[in-house]
Design a protein around this motif. Structure first.
Motif, short mmCIF file in Angstrom:
data_model
loop_
_atom_site.label_atom_id
_atom_site.label_comp_id
_atom_site.label_asym_id
_atom_site.label_seq_id
_atom_site.Cartn_x
_atom_site.Cartn_y
_atom_site.Cartn_z
N THR A 157 3.00 -27.60 -14.07
CA THR A 157 4.10 -26.95 -14.85
C THR A 157 5.11 -26.57 -14.15
O THR A 157 6.30 -26.34 -14.83
N SER A 158 5.38 -26.50 -12.81
CA SER A 158 6.70 -26.17 -12.29
C SER A 158 7.40 -27.21 -12.04
O SER A 158 7.16 -28.68 -12.27
N PRO A 159 8.77 -27.18 -11.71
CA PRO A 159 9.73 -28.01 -11.58
C PRO A 159 9.32 -29.16 -10.52
O PRO A 159 8.56 -28.82 -9.52
N ASN A 160 9.53 -30.30 -10.60
CA ASN A 160 8.92 -31.55 -9.88
C ASN A 160 9.34 -31.33 -8.24
O ASN A 160 8.50 -31.73 -7.40
N ILE B 145 10.27 -35.71 -15.77
CA ILE B 145 11.25 -34.76 -14.80
C ILE B 145 11.26 -33.47 -15.33
O ILE B 145 11.74 -33.17 -16.20
N ARG B 146 10.69 -32.21 -14.69
CA ARG B 146 10.95 -30.89 -15.15
C ARG B 146 11.76 -30.33 -14.06
O ARG B 146 11.55 -30.45 -12.68
N ASP C 22 -0.82 -38.62 -22.41
CA ASP C 22 0.32 -39.67 -22.57
C ASP C 22 1.04 -39.81 -21.32
O ASP C 22 2.41 -39.75 -21.24
N ILE C 23 0.45 -39.65 -20.36
CA ILE C 23 1.31 -40.01 -18.84
C ILE C 23 0.43 -41.38 -18.15
O ILE C 23 -0.36 -41.55 -18.15
N ASP C 24 1.53 -42.20 -18.04
CA ASP C 24 1.19 -43.54 -17.39
C ASP C 24 1.64 -43.18 -15.83
O ASP C 24 2.84 -43.27 -15.58
#
Length: 151
Positions: free
Chosen positions: A47-50, A145-146, A136-138
């Motif tokens: 949930t946090s920025p990358n 990118i967050r 939906d993540i490969d």
């Protein structure tokens, strides 16, 4: 050993090929592969920025630490703990224990002992990849990118 462009499946195939010559090395590579997989999953599903997650991951080592960061970053949004995603957490724990003993030169092991631990680590990777695909993540593709909110 592995290249960035290598897919998860090709990594796992190479790990199994190493098993024939050096079962202990195969276990080490399987645990390294698990760490690569879980780190990417936390970045992708967190949930946090990358950048914040990557900073946390710099000091994150071992399956218990990954369990903790998963709890903080992934669980609130996705509702499953890492110990629930990985179907054989106890087996993964045993793979990490062997990794520790091998890396620090405490002991060696036989092929059968290493085979189980290698399989458990690879299975854990497959569990995590499957969980990511459901969302939906490969993990073999570019990660979402967050960014931090602008002030």
């Amino acid at each position: 050993m592995f290249l960035v462009k290598d897919s998860s499946l090709s990594r796992e195939k190479r790990i199994q090929q190493f098993f024939i010559e050096d079962p202990s090395l195969s276990t080490l590579l399987a645990v390294i592969h698990f760490e690569w997989t879980v780190r990417r999953a936390v970045i992708a599903l967190g949930t946090s920025p990358n950048v914040n997650i990557r900073t946390q991951l710099k000091s994150c080592h071992g399956h218990k630490a990954y369990k903790k960061i998963w709890q903080e970053e992934v669980f609130p949004k996705r509702g499953q703990r890492l110990t629930e995603v990985v179907s054989n957490w106890d087996g993964l724990h045993k793979a990490f224990k062997l990794r520790h003993r091998l890396v620090h030169g405490v002991s060696n092991c036989g092929a059968e002992y290493a085979r189980d631990r290698t399989s458990w680590a690879i299975d854990a990777c497959q569990n995590i990849r499957g969980f990511c695909l459901k969302h939906d993540i490969d993990l073999d593709s570019r990660l979402p990118i967050r960014q931090q909110p602008r002030k």
